[in-house]
Design a protein around this motif. Structure first.
Motif, PDB file in Angstrom:
ATOM      1  N   GLY A 116       0.490  -1.148  -0.076  1.00  0.00           N
ATOM      2  CA  GLY A 116      -0.022  -0.195   0.087  1.00  0.00           C
ATOM      3  C   GLY A 116       0.815   1.178   0.085  1.00  0.00           C
ATOM      4  O   GLY A 116       0.186   2.331   0.473  1.00  0.00           O
ATOM      5  N   ALA A 117       2.018   1.344  -0.458  1.00  0.00           N
ATOM      6  CA  ALA A 117       2.918   2.465  -0.376  1.00  0.00           C
ATOM      7  C   ALA A 117       3.677   2.401  -1.765  1.00  0.00           C
ATOM      8  O   ALA A 117       4.057   1.355  -2.366  1.00  0.00           O
ATOM      9  CB  ALA A 117       3.674   2.448   0.924  1.00  0.00           C
ATOM     10  N   LEU A 118       4.148   3.425  -2.130  1.00  0.00           N
ATOM     11  CA  LEU A 118       5.111   3.666  -3.269  1.00  0.00           C
ATOM     12  C   LEU A 118       6.346   3.972  -2.554  1.00  0.00           C
ATOM     13  O   LEU A 118       6.799   4.871  -1.936  1.00  0.00           O
ATOM     14  CB  LEU A 118       4.839   4.896  -4.242  1.00  0.00           C
ATOM     15  N   HIS A 119       7.418   2.936  -2.978  1.00  0.00           N
ATOM     16  CA  HIS A 119       8.906   3.411  -2.466  1.00  0.00           C
ATOM     17  C   HIS A 119       9.775   3.584  -3.649  1.00  0.00           C
ATOM     18  O   HIS A 119      10.144   2.849  -4.371  1.00  0.00           O
ATOM     19  CB  HIS A 119       9.300   2.018  -1.818  1.00  0.00           C
ATOM     20  N   TYR A 120      10.061   4.814  -3.480  1.00  0.00           N
ATOM     21  CA  TYR A 120      11.237   5.438  -4.429  1.00  0.00           C
ATOM     22  C   TYR A 120      12.373   5.526  -3.867  1.00  0.00           C
ATOM     23  O   TYR A 120      12.904   6.441  -3.141  1.00  0.00           O
ATOM     24  CB  TYR A 120      10.595   6.641  -5.027  1.00  0.00           C
ATOM     25  N   LYS A 121      13.242   4.518  -4.377  1.00  0.00           N
ATOM     26  CA  LYS A 121      14.665   4.321  -3.641  1.00  0.00           C
ATOM     27  C   LYS A 121      15.991   5.124  -4.622  1.00  0.00           C
ATOM     28  O   LYS A 121      15.696   4.619  -5.911  1.00  0.00           O
ATOM     29  CB  LYS A 121      15.113   2.906  -3.385  1.00  0.00           C
ATOM     30  N   PHE A 122      16.827   5.678  -3.927  1.00  0.00           N
ATOM     31  CA  PHE A 122      17.860   6.252  -4.711  1.00  0.00           C
ATOM     32  C   PHE A 122      18.950   6.334  -3.831  1.00  0.00           C
ATOM     33  O   PHE A 122      18.951   6.101  -2.414  1.00  0.00           O
ATOM     34  CB  PHE A 122      17.519   7.526  -5.251  1.00  0.00           C
ATOM     35  N   GLU A 123      20.230   6.590  -4.276  1.00  0.00           N
ATOM     36  CA  GLU A 123      21.476   6.783  -3.546  1.00  0.00           C
ATOM     37  C   GLU A 123      22.300   8.297  -4.048  1.00  0.00           C
ATOM     38  O   GLU A 123      22.039   8.405  -5.001  1.00  0.00           O
ATOM     39  CB  GLU A 123      22.417   5.542  -3.929  1.00  0.00           C
ATOM     40  N   LEU A 124      22.770   8.595  -3.050  1.00  0.00           N
ATOM     41  CA  LEU A 124      23.524  10.018  -3.254  1.00  0.00           C
ATOM     42  C   LEU A 124      24.880   9.629  -2.864  1.00  0.00           C
ATOM     43  O   LEU A 124      25.193   8.706  -2.143  1.00  0.00           O
ATOM     44  CB  LEU A 124      23.127  10.971  -2.006  1.00  0.00           C
ATOM     45  N   LYS A 125      25.802  10.161  -3.784  1.00  0.00           N
ATOM     46  CA  LYS A 125      27.286   9.941  -3.696  1.00  0.00           C
ATOM     47  C   LYS A 125      27.711  11.365  -3.462  1.00  0.00           C
ATOM     48  O   LYS A 125      27.538  11.991  -4.435  1.00  0.00           O
ATOM     49  CB  LYS A 125      27.715   9.454  -4.811  1.00  0.00           C
ATOM     50  N   LEU A 126      28.230  11.498  -2.296  1.00  0.00           N
ATOM     51  CA  LEU A 126      28.830  12.915  -2.066  1.00  0.00           C
ATOM     52  C   LEU A 126      30.347  12.839  -1.682  1.00  0.00           C
ATOM     53  O   LEU A 126      30.781  12.048  -0.954  1.00  0.00           O
ATOM     54  CB  LEU A 126      28.129  13.334  -0.914  1.00  0.00           C
ATOM     55  N   TRP A 127      31.033  13.760  -2.121  1.00  0.00           N
ATOM     56  CA  TRP A 127      32.444  13.913  -1.899  1.00  0.00           C
ATOM     57  C   TRP A 127      32.478  14.717  -0.615  1.00  0.00           C
ATOM     58  O   TRP A 127      31.954  16.103  -0.567  1.00  0.00           O
ATOM     59  CB  TRP A 127      33.198  14.497  -3.172  1.00  0.00           C
ATOM     60  N   VAL A 128      33.011  14.322   0.586  1.00  0.00           N
ATOM     61  CA  VAL A 128      33.033  15.102   1.824  1.00  0.00           C
ATOM     62  C   VAL A 128      34.503  15.097   2.242  1.00  0.00           C
ATOM     63  O   VAL A 128      35.385  14.130   1.964  1.00  0.00           O
ATOM     64  CB  VAL A 128      32.262  14.574   2.716  1.00  0.00           C
ATOM     65  N   THR A 129      34.772  16.020   3.042  1.00  0.00           N
ATOM     66  CA  THR A 129      36.009  16.326   3.900  1.00  0.00           C
ATOM     67  C   THR A 129      35.877  16.260   5.290  1.00  0.00           C
ATOM     68  O   THR A 129      34.697  16.760   5.725  1.00  0.00           O
ATOM     69  CB  THR A 129      36.946  17.491   3.345  1.00  0.00           C
ATOM     70  N   ARG A 130      36.534  15.758   6.167  1.00  0.00           N
ATOM     71  CA  ARG A 130      36.226  15.843   7.324  1.00  0.00           C
ATOM     72  C   ARG A 130      37.092  17.013   8.124  1.00  0.00           C
ATOM     73  O   ARG A 130      38.339  17.343   7.555  1.00  0.00           O
ATOM     74  CB  ARG A 130      36.895  14.554   8.216  1.00  0.00           C
ATOM     75  N   PRO A 131      36.477  17.878   8.792  1.00  0.00           N
ATOM     76  CA  PRO A 131      37.387  19.002   9.402  1.00  0.00           C
ATOM     77  C   PRO A 131      38.312  18.679  10.325  1.00  0.00           C
ATOM     78  O   PRO A 131      38.432  17.802  11.077  1.00  0.00           O
ATOM     79  CB  PRO A 131      36.154  19.750  10.178  1.00  0.00           C
ATOM     80  N   GLU A 132      39.419  19.233   9.958  1.00  0.00           N
ATOM     81  CA  GLU A 132      40.635  18.817  10.850  1.00  0.00           C
ATOM     82  C   GLU A 132      40.684  19.969  11.945  1.00  0.00           C
ATOM     83  O   GLU A 132      40.606  21.197  11.499  1.00  0.00           O
ATOM     84  CB  GLU A 132      41.829  18.783  10.165  1.00  0.00           C
ATOM     85  N   HIS A 133      41.201  19.682  13.241  1.00  0.00           N
ATOM     86  CA  HIS A 133      41.327  20.528  14.161  1.00  0.00           C
ATOM     87  C   HIS A 133      42.774  20.848  14.527  1.00  0.00           C
ATOM     88  O   HIS A 133      43.111  20.940  15.874  1.00  0.00           O
ATOM     89  CB  HIS A 133      40.395  20.100  15.255  1.00  0.00           C
ATOM     90  N   ALA A 134      43.532  20.400  13.565  1.00  0.00           N
ATOM     91  CA  ALA A 134      45.014  20.588  14.105  1.00  0.00           C
ATOM     92  C   ALA A 134      45.611  21.798  14.027  1.00  0.00           C
ATOM     93  O   ALA A 134      45.065  22.728  13.305  1.00  0.00           O
ATOM     94  CB  ALA A 134      45.915  19.760  13.055  1.00  0.00           C
TER      95      ALA A 134
END
Length: 148
Positions: A116-134
């Protein structure tokens, strides 16, 4: 730019409002007092893959669930129409974190109607960097020796 799933849900709701008029968008599955028709976003999985240059490829699987009143005689036709409308507009959609905006691409898009539901599935691909606290290294010229 900061990436959050709340901002993805908000951005999707804004992008899909003209395509799915009258649909209430919820960030999470809503158990009570849902206004039909409605849609909500669920995260299915997330992967982080380290890549060269201290960057990470973040892959997030999402399920956009669309619900109509279960007792409608044209329920199947409505779900198919909604899926086709989503196919047309979800290749890319605008994302905003409140300060900046960009386009996100939806990969591996698929949809199915079940329970009883429509499931629209997809994937996100993201380039990320982690913040450095050095603390960055200072110049030797600015070093002053203190003798006590």
């Amino acid at each position: 730019m900061t990436f959050t799933l709340s901002a993805v849900a908000r951005s999707l709701a804004e992008a899909l409002a003209p395509v799915l008029p009258g649909v209430a968008f919820y960030e999470d599955p809503n158990q009570q007092d849902s206004q039909m028709p409605c849609a909500f976003l669920q995260q299915r999985y997330a992967y982080m893959e380290l890549r060269p240059g201290k960057r990470w490829l973040r892959r997030i699987g999402l399920d956009l669930t669309y619900l109509e009143d279960y007792h409608r005689p044209d329920l199947q036709r409505r779900y198919q129409a909604a899926a086709e409308a989503l196919d047309l507009v979800l290749e890319t959609f605008p994302y905003s974190d409140g300060t900046a905006s960009t386009l996100l691409r939806a990969y591996e898009r698929e949809w199915r109607i079940d329970a009883g539901a429509l499931h629209y599935k997809f994937e996100l691909k993201l380039w990320v960097t982690r913040p450095e606290h050095a603390i960055p290294m200072g110049l030797m010229e600015s070093y002053t020796e203190v003798v006590s």
